[in-house]
Scaffold this motif. Structure first.
Motif, PDB file in Angstrom:
ATOM      1  N   ALA A   1       0.786  -1.120   0.214  1.00  7.07           N
ATOM      2  CA  ALA A   1       0.082   0.022  -0.117  1.00  7.07           C
ATOM      3  C   ALA A   1       0.749   1.106  -0.002  1.00  7.07           C
ATOM      4  O   ALA A   1       0.428   2.336  -0.072  1.00  7.07           O
ATOM      5  CB  ALA A   1      -1.007  -0.110   1.323  1.00  7.07           C
ATOM      6  N   GLY A   2       2.231   0.929   0.307  1.00  4.09           N
ATOM      7  CA  GLY A   2       3.076   2.204   0.084  1.00  4.09           C
ATOM      8  C   GLY A   2       3.669   2.612   1.351  1.00  4.09           C
ATOM      9  O   GLY A   2       4.393   3.611   1.428  1.00  4.09           O
ATOM     10  N   LEU A   3       3.731   1.964   2.298  1.00  4.69           N
ATOM     11  CA  LEU A   3       4.145   2.090   3.509  1.00  4.69           C
ATOM     12  C   LEU A   3       5.604   1.609   3.801  1.00  4.69           C
ATOM     13  O   LEU A   3       5.751   0.389   3.352  1.00  4.69           O
ATOM     14  CB  LEU A   3       3.532   1.577   4.899  1.00  4.69           C
ATOM     15  CG  LEU A   3       3.904   2.033   6.128  1.00  4.69           C
ATOM     16  CD1 LEU A   3       3.393   3.594   6.514  1.00  4.69           C
ATOM     17  CD2 LEU A   3       3.438   1.189   7.268  1.00  4.69           C
TER      18      LEU A   3
ATOM     19  N   LEU B   1      12.066   0.770  -3.778  1.00  5.42           N
ATOM     20  CA  LEU B   1      10.685   0.422  -3.650  1.00  5.42           C
ATOM     21  C   LEU B   1       9.918   1.421  -3.978  1.00  5.42           C
ATOM     22  O   LEU B   1       8.625   1.443  -4.293  1.00  5.42           O
ATOM     23  CB  LEU B   1      10.479  -0.226  -2.130  1.00  5.42           C
ATOM     24  CG  LEU B   1      11.268  -1.575  -1.907  1.00  5.42           C
ATOM     25  CD1 LEU B   1      11.039  -2.119  -0.555  1.00  5.42           C
ATOM     26  CD2 LEU B   1      10.561  -2.560  -2.953  1.00  5.42           C
ATOM     27  N   GLU B   2      10.222   2.837  -3.817  1.00  2.00           N
ATOM     28  CA  GLU B   2       9.434   4.108  -3.963  1.00  2.00           C
ATOM     29  C   GLU B   2       8.341   4.115  -3.195  1.00  2.00           C
ATOM     30  O   GLU B   2       7.254   4.213  -3.736  1.00  2.00           O
ATOM     31  CB  GLU B   2       9.477   4.342  -5.473  1.00  2.00           C
ATOM     32  CG  GLU B   2      10.668   4.355  -6.277  1.00  2.00           C
ATOM     33  CD  GLU B   2      10.385   4.874  -7.447  1.00  2.00           C
ATOM     34  OE1 GLU B   2       9.520   4.498  -8.193  1.00  2.00           O
ATOM     35  OE2 GLU B   2      11.212   5.993  -8.107  1.00  2.00           O
ATOM     36  N   PRO B   3       8.368   3.789  -2.046  1.00  2.00           N
ATOM     37  CA  PRO B   3       7.083   3.961  -1.121  1.00  2.00           C
ATOM     38  C   PRO B   3       6.426   5.450  -1.157  1.00  2.00           C
ATOM     39  O   PRO B   3       7.383   6.351  -1.484  1.00  2.00           O
ATOM     40  CB  PRO B   3       7.364   3.445   0.193  1.00  2.00           C
ATOM     41  CG  PRO B   3       8.934   3.994   0.316  1.00  2.00           C
ATOM     42  CD  PRO B   3       9.430   3.807  -1.099  1.00  2.00           C
ATOM     43  N   ARG B   4       5.127   5.459  -0.590  1.00  2.00           N
ATOM     44  CA  ARG B   4       4.637   6.829  -0.603  1.00  2.00           C
ATOM     45  C   ARG B   4       4.646   7.435   0.674  1.00  2.00           C
ATOM     46  O   ARG B   4       4.490   8.603   0.833  1.00  2.00           O
ATOM     47  CB  ARG B   4       3.127   6.611  -1.157  1.00  2.00           C
ATOM     48  CG  ARG B   4       3.238   6.515  -2.683  1.00  2.00           C
ATOM     49  CD  ARG B   4       1.732   6.436  -3.540  1.00  2.00           C
ATOM     50  NE  ARG B   4       1.015   5.679  -2.475  1.00  2.00           N
ATOM     51  CZ  ARG B   4       0.095   6.110  -1.799  1.00  2.00           C
ATOM     52  NH1 ARG B   4      -0.234   7.653  -1.820  1.00  2.00           N
ATOM     53  NH2 ARG B   4      -0.953   5.536  -1.074  1.00  2.00           N
TER      54      ARG B   4
ATOM     55  N   ALA C   1       5.300  15.856  -4.250  1.00  2.00           N
ATOM     56  CA  ALA C   1       4.180  16.179  -3.495  1.00  2.00           C
ATOM     57  C   ALA C   1       3.107  15.206  -3.212  1.00  2.00           C
ATOM     58  O   ALA C   1       2.419  15.260  -2.258  1.00  2.00           O
ATOM     59  CB  ALA C   1       3.256  16.852  -4.645  1.00  2.00           C
ATOM     60  N   GLY C   2       3.544  13.719  -3.670  1.00  2.00           N
ATOM     61  CA  GLY C   2       2.581  12.702  -3.577  1.00  2.00           C
ATOM     62  C   GLY C   2       3.475  11.962  -2.307  1.00  2.00           C
ATOM     63  O   GLY C   2       2.711  11.145  -1.798  1.00  2.00           O
ATOM     64  N   ARG C   3       4.397  12.339  -1.648  1.00  2.00           N
ATOM     65  CA  ARG C   3       4.957  11.279  -0.653  1.00  2.00           C
ATOM     66  C   ARG C   3       5.318  11.989   0.604  1.00  2.00           C
ATOM     67  O   ARG C   3       5.679  13.319   0.612  1.00  2.00           O
ATOM     68  CB  ARG C   3       6.347  10.974  -1.305  1.00  2.00           C
ATOM     69  CG  ARG C   3       7.129  10.122  -0.488  1.00  2.00           C
ATOM     70  CD  ARG C   3       8.531   9.617  -1.474  1.00  2.00           C
ATOM     71  NE  ARG C   3       8.089   8.504  -2.470  1.00  2.00           N
ATOM     72  CZ  ARG C   3       8.216   8.747  -3.690  1.00  2.00           C
ATOM     73  NH1 ARG C   3       9.267   9.497  -4.269  1.00  2.00           N
ATOM     74  NH2 ARG C   3       7.958   7.764  -4.345  1.00  2.00           N
ATOM     75  N   GLY C   4       4.676  11.308   1.622  1.00  2.00           N
ATOM     76  CA  GLY C   4       5.073  11.763   3.046  1.00  2.00           C
ATOM     77  C   GLY C   4       6.313  11.273   3.408  1.00  2.00           C
ATOM     78  O   GLY C   4       6.561   9.964   3.556  1.00  2.00           O
ATOM     79  N   PHE C   5       6.797  11.892   4.659  1.00  2.00           N
ATOM     80  CA  PHE C   5       8.044  11.384   5.426  1.00  2.00           C
ATOM     81  C   PHE C   5       7.623  11.762   6.906  1.00  2.00           C
ATOM     82  O   PHE C   5       7.149  12.497   7.294  1.00  2.00           O
ATOM     83  CB  PHE C   5       9.207  12.035   5.152  1.00  2.00           C
ATOM     84  CG  PHE C   5       9.789  11.673   3.730  1.00  2.00           C
ATOM     85  CD1 PHE C   5      10.842  10.608   3.895  1.00  2.00           C
ATOM     86  CD2 PHE C   5       9.444  12.305   2.560  1.00  2.00           C
ATOM     87  CE1 PHE C   5      11.171  10.243   2.526  1.00  2.00           C
ATOM     88  CE2 PHE C   5      10.045  11.939   1.256  1.00  2.00           C
ATOM     89  CZ  PHE C   5      10.806  10.934   1.228  1.00  2.00           C
TER      90      PHE C   5
ATOM     91  N   SER D   1       8.005  -6.654   5.817  1.00  2.00           N
ATOM     92  CA  SER D   1       7.744  -5.182   5.746  1.00  2.00           C
ATOM     93  C   SER D   1       8.301  -4.500   4.572  1.00  2.00           C
ATOM     94  O   SER D   1       7.800  -3.373   4.320  1.00  2.00           O
ATOM     95  CB  SER D   1       8.642  -4.623   6.886  1.00  2.00           C
ATOM     96  OG  SER D   1       9.950  -4.669   6.673  1.00  2.00           O
ATOM     97  N   ARG D   2       8.985  -5.314   3.696  1.00  2.00           N
ATOM     98  CA  ARG D   2       9.258  -4.819   2.422  1.00  2.00           C
ATOM     99  C   ARG D   2       8.476  -5.302   1.363  1.00  2.00           C
ATOM    100  O   ARG D   2       8.705  -5.176   0.114  1.00  2.00           O
ATOM    101  CB  ARG D   2      10.610  -5.433   2.133  1.00  2.00           C
ATOM    102  CG  ARG D   2      11.801  -4.732   3.112  1.00  2.00           C
ATOM    103  CD  ARG D   2      11.806  -3.414   2.992  1.00  2.00           C
ATOM    104  NE  ARG D   2      12.968  -2.705   3.994  1.00  2.00           N
ATOM    105  CZ  ARG D   2      12.719  -2.122   5.012  1.00  2.00           C
ATOM    106  NH1 ARG D   2      11.431  -1.771   5.502  1.00  2.00           N
ATOM    107  NH2 ARG D   2      13.857  -1.528   5.736  1.00  2.00           N
ATOM    108  N   GLY D   3       7.217  -5.880   1.829  1.00  2.00           N
ATOM    109  CA  GLY D   3       6.286  -6.550   0.794  1.00  2.00           C
ATOM    110  C   GLY D   3       6.561  -8.020   0.469  1.00  2.00           C
ATOM    111  O   GLY D   3       5.512  -8.460  -0.403  1.00  2.00           O
ATOM    112  N   VAL D   4       7.198  -8.592   1.037  1.00  2.00           N
ATOM    113  CA  VAL D   4       7.382 -10.077   0.535  1.00  2.00           C
ATOM    114  C   VAL D   4       6.213 -10.765   1.570  1.00  2.00           C
ATOM    115  O   VAL D   4       6.158 -10.791   2.583  1.00  2.00           O
ATOM    116  CB  VAL D   4       8.717 -10.637   0.931  1.00  2.00           C
ATOM    117  CG1 VAL D   4       8.699 -12.377   0.734  1.00  2.00           C
ATOM    118  CG2 VAL D   4       9.786 -10.069   0.464  1.00  2.00           C
ATOM    119  N   PRO D   5       5.326 -11.478   0.569  1.00  2.00           N
ATOM    120  CA  PRO D   5       4.299 -12.180   1.571  1.00  2.00           C
ATOM    121  C   PRO D   5       4.653 -13.249   2.427  1.00  2.00           C
ATOM    122  O   PRO D   5       5.645 -13.971   2.119  1.00  2.00           O
ATOM    123  CB  PRO D   5       3.556 -12.870   0.270  1.00  2.00           C
ATOM    124  CG  PRO D   5       3.924 -11.956  -0.918  1.00  2.00           C
ATOM    125  CD  PRO D   5       5.209 -11.564  -0.836  1.00  2.00           C
TER     126      PRO D   5
END
Ligand SMILES: Nc1ncnc2c1ncn2[C@@H]1O[C@H](COP(=O)(O)OP(=O)(O)OP(=O)(O)O)[C@@H](O)[C@H]1O
Ligand SMILES: [Mg+2]
Lengths: 252, 427
Positions: free
Chosen positions: A80-82, A164-167, A196-200, B381-385
């Motif tokens: 989901a982007g975390l 991974l470029e998470p949001r 603009a689309g990313r939070g830290f 936590s890195r997305g690996v199921p």
């Protein structure tokens, strides 16, 4: 983007309450910093958001773009982007760094309905990002974090983030253990992702990180709560006077 | 019940139905083996090296039946590897299904071939097995030398790039196969032997390997997936100066497996590595019993045994390093580990060191544990199921054993088998 409301957390195995009503909202495009004394619950907050076992949420909620995070499996949160850059990155003997990152990236892409990245494209991507962080190719071939120095581990966290470029990026004391040059590289890595689309959410003890990564908002956490929120000047105040004044004012 | 009989009657019952091939060059070795067997008798639970593993199903006259197995499309291991194929069905050589017994730098024949009094294998057949009976008794190896019905005799005289594959098909529910192989790697020669398949409902096997000065022997085997199969196997190896012996075994399933390896490093700077990866879910008992003797100077030995157990499976490791007087500068390493995927499984380990030289480096370790939750969370936590993360960690646990396979194509095949197994045995 990230909205934490009245979050109460205790340890699952013990009757120890760690978070006692955390309220915090990080908007897209913003950098929020959290400072606070040792043991105040900063890492716990980051772990609970990332979905680590061992904690029990007794009250409150945390949502990412309106979706309840606390119900999701850790891998679903990641997709989901975390992203959490760990205070203590984990060593995994026997799992290659490249395999690990590629598996993670492709797993996330799959969830999002995107195509898998080929080994060749992936290699190119990682090489480029690693170069910017001055991580040498040899480190990429080694097992995840095994035998990495403290600073190398932290840089590896930022590399994963860059790939991974998470949001929504949570950085837990990514600056600790870094030398001056590495601190600059890592900060540049973070700044490169700012958009603009990313939070830290940047957890730190030191102003010097915030010299490089200019925060929009600074929070002080103490005893499981956000006790004060302000602008960048709040970090300067902590640097100068410590927490005593702030905590005393809070008590009063 | 046969098990309740006194020991001698037990042995009499065990061999009553077997034919004793007593012709040609093998005859003296077979008579000697029978004498050894009669003197030691069949093993019982009170024998020191049978405390963790019940020999009853090997002692029985008739094997417990084992239905043949449908692999559900996985296909046979090593299928993609260019190899010389020798096929045995329930222990009987199948010439039709096999390649012609011809390969450069290799002399290859069958144990059952017409018997003359002279054969190079006369120096080997039963010889290493007899040496390996001291100090630990190995009755099923002696039984095998006496009664083996078939096997291959391989003499290697140069570098052989193409592996020789012994393929063991199990086709009858009640088959009881007994194979005995002899392999002589001449000075400077280099060969890879592959073994695969369950072989029979009950399989008793001996492989004697003699590595001459500077010879190199590589052995990779995968013991079939049949759940009810039983196997008692022995490798006896003697490695001369600067020689290399490497053996890796994958065991996935099998209600009862006992793999013994007895290795002597007799010349200086000889190297022996034995490794195993065993995967058990439910009715699974797997025993690695290893004995490495250092006699030459500056020799290196490694024992790397890993077991992944769940749902009540049992793993056993009994490994010994014996460093004889004069075996200076020995480098001995032994590790046995189990990964318990749940609380029901058992790992029993008996690591032993016995050292009579002063300038040696020997280490041994044995651990038993669950999947590392912190590592699991980090991956997720890195997305690996979850399942993929568990698989990665199980393969990581096995990595040190798989690393002992030098040929990357073969190693990859084994890795794929392990992944398939994990996928089939997810909780
Ligand atoms: N699993 C745990 N078991 C026992 N105590 C725990 C556990 N996790 C957290 N704690 C306790 O909760 C409190 C908060 O810990 P946390 O790691 O969140 O602090 P922190 O603010 O990140 O501190 P630091 O600045 O030192 O990193 C501490 O008292 C800590 O000892
Ligand atoms: Mg912390």
């Amino acid at each position: 983007m990230l909205e934490i409301k009245n979050l109460h957390v205790k340890l699952e195995e013990e009757d120890k309450v760690i978070l006692k009503g955390v309220n915090l909202t990080v908007e897209a495009g913003k950098v929020h910093a959290i400072m606070g004394p040792n043991g105040s619950g900063k890492s716990t907050l980051s772990y609970v958001l990332a979905g680590r076992d061992g904690y029990e949420v007794t009250e409150g909620s945390a949502t990412l773009d309106g979706e309840e995070l606390l119900e999701m499996e850790p891998e679903v949160r990641a997709a989901a982007g975390l992203f959490l850059a760990f205070q203590y990155p984990v060593e995994i003997p026997g799992v290659g760094n490249m395999t690990f990152m590629r598996t993670a990236l492709n797993a996330q892409r799959k969830v999002r309905g995107e195509e898998e990245m080929s080994a060749g494209d992936f290699l190119k991507l990682v090489r480029e990002k690693a170069k910017a962080l001055k991580i040498d190719a040899d480190m990429m071939k080694r097992p995840v974090n095994v035998g990495f120095s403290g600073g190398e581990k932290k840089r590896n966290e930022i590399l994963q983030m860059a790939v991974l470029e998470p949001r929504m990026c949570i950085l837990d004391e990514t600056d600790s253990g870094l030398d001056v040059d590495a601190l600059k590289l890592v900060s540049e890595g973070v700044n490169a992702l700012r958009d603009a689309g990313r939070g830290f959410l940047v957890i730190t003890h030191y102003q010097r990180l915030l010299d490089h990564i200019q925060p929009d908002v600074v929070h002080i956490m103490a005893n499981g709560r956000i006790v004060k929120t302000g602008g960048p000047e709040l970090a300067l105040e902590v640097e100068k006077n410590g927490y005593a004044d702030i905590l005393a004012a809070e008590e009063a | 019940m046969a098990e309740a009989l006194p020991k001698d009657d037990l042995l009499a019952a065990r061999i009553a139905g077997l034919s004793f091939p007593n012709e040609g060059w093998q005859a003296p070795a077979r008579f000697d083996a029978l004498a050894r067997l009669t003197a030691m008798g069949l093993p019982g639970r009170r024998d020191e090296y049978w405390r963790y593993t019940d020999p009853a199903s090997f002692n029985r006259a008739e094997p417990f039946p084992a239905p043949t197995f449908d692999d559900d499309g996985e296909g046979m291991v090593f299928e993609g590897i260019d190899r010389l194929r020798l096929v045995f069905v329930d222990g009987v050589f199948d010439a039709e299904a096999s390649d012609p017994l011809a390969l450069d730098h290799v002399e290859i024949g069958l144990l059952s071939a017409a018997q003359s009094d002279i054969h190079w294998a006369r120096e080997l057949y039963g010889v290493l097995e007899a040496r390996g009976q001291v100090p630990v008794k190995r009755p099923f190896a002696a039984l095998n030398t006496a009664f083996a019905t078939e096997g291959v005799l391989i003499r290697v005289t140069g570098y052989v790039p193409r592996p020789i594959a012994l393929i063991y098909i199990h086709s009858s529910d009640t088959s009881d196969a007994m194979l005995h192989h002899c392999i002589r790697v001449e000075s400077g020669a280099d060969v890879t032997i592959l073994e695969s398949g369950p072989a029979a409902a009950r399989f008793t096997k001996v492989m004697e390997v003699d590595v001459a000065e500077g010879g190199r022997f590589h052995h990779i085997r995968a013991q079939g997936r049949d759940h009810d199969r039983r196997a008692s196997t022995h490798i006896f190896a003697r490695v001369a100066g600067k020689g290399l012996f490497k053996s890796f075994t994958l065991t996935a399933n099998g209600v009862m497996t006992r793999n013994e390896a007895v290795i002597e490093l007799v010349g200086d700077e000889a190297v022996a590595h034995v490794a195993g990866a065993a995967m058990g879910d439910g009715r699974f008992h797997h025993d690695d019993t290893v004995f490495v003797t250092h006699e030459g100077e500056c020799c290196e030995s490694r024992q790397v045994f890993k077991k992944v157990l769940k749902n009540g499976a049992t793993g056993v490791f009994q490994g010994k390093i014996l460093v004889k007087p004069g075996a200076q500068k020995t480098d001995g390493y032994q590790i046995s580990q189990s990964l318990l995927l749940d609380g029901d499984s058992v790992f029993l380990a008996k690591p032993e060191l016995e050292i009579y030289a002063d300038d040696v480096k020997c280490s041994h370790g044995s651990t038993s544990g669950a999947i590392d939750e912190t590592a699991l969370f980090y991956l997720r936590s890195r997305g690996v199921p979850l399942k993929a993360a568990q698989s990665l960690l199980v393969l990581a646990f096995l990595a040190e054993a798989i690393q002992e396979i030098e040929n990357e194509e073969i190693a990859e095949d084994i890795r794929q088998r392990l992944e398939n197994w994990l996928a089939r045995h997810e909780h």
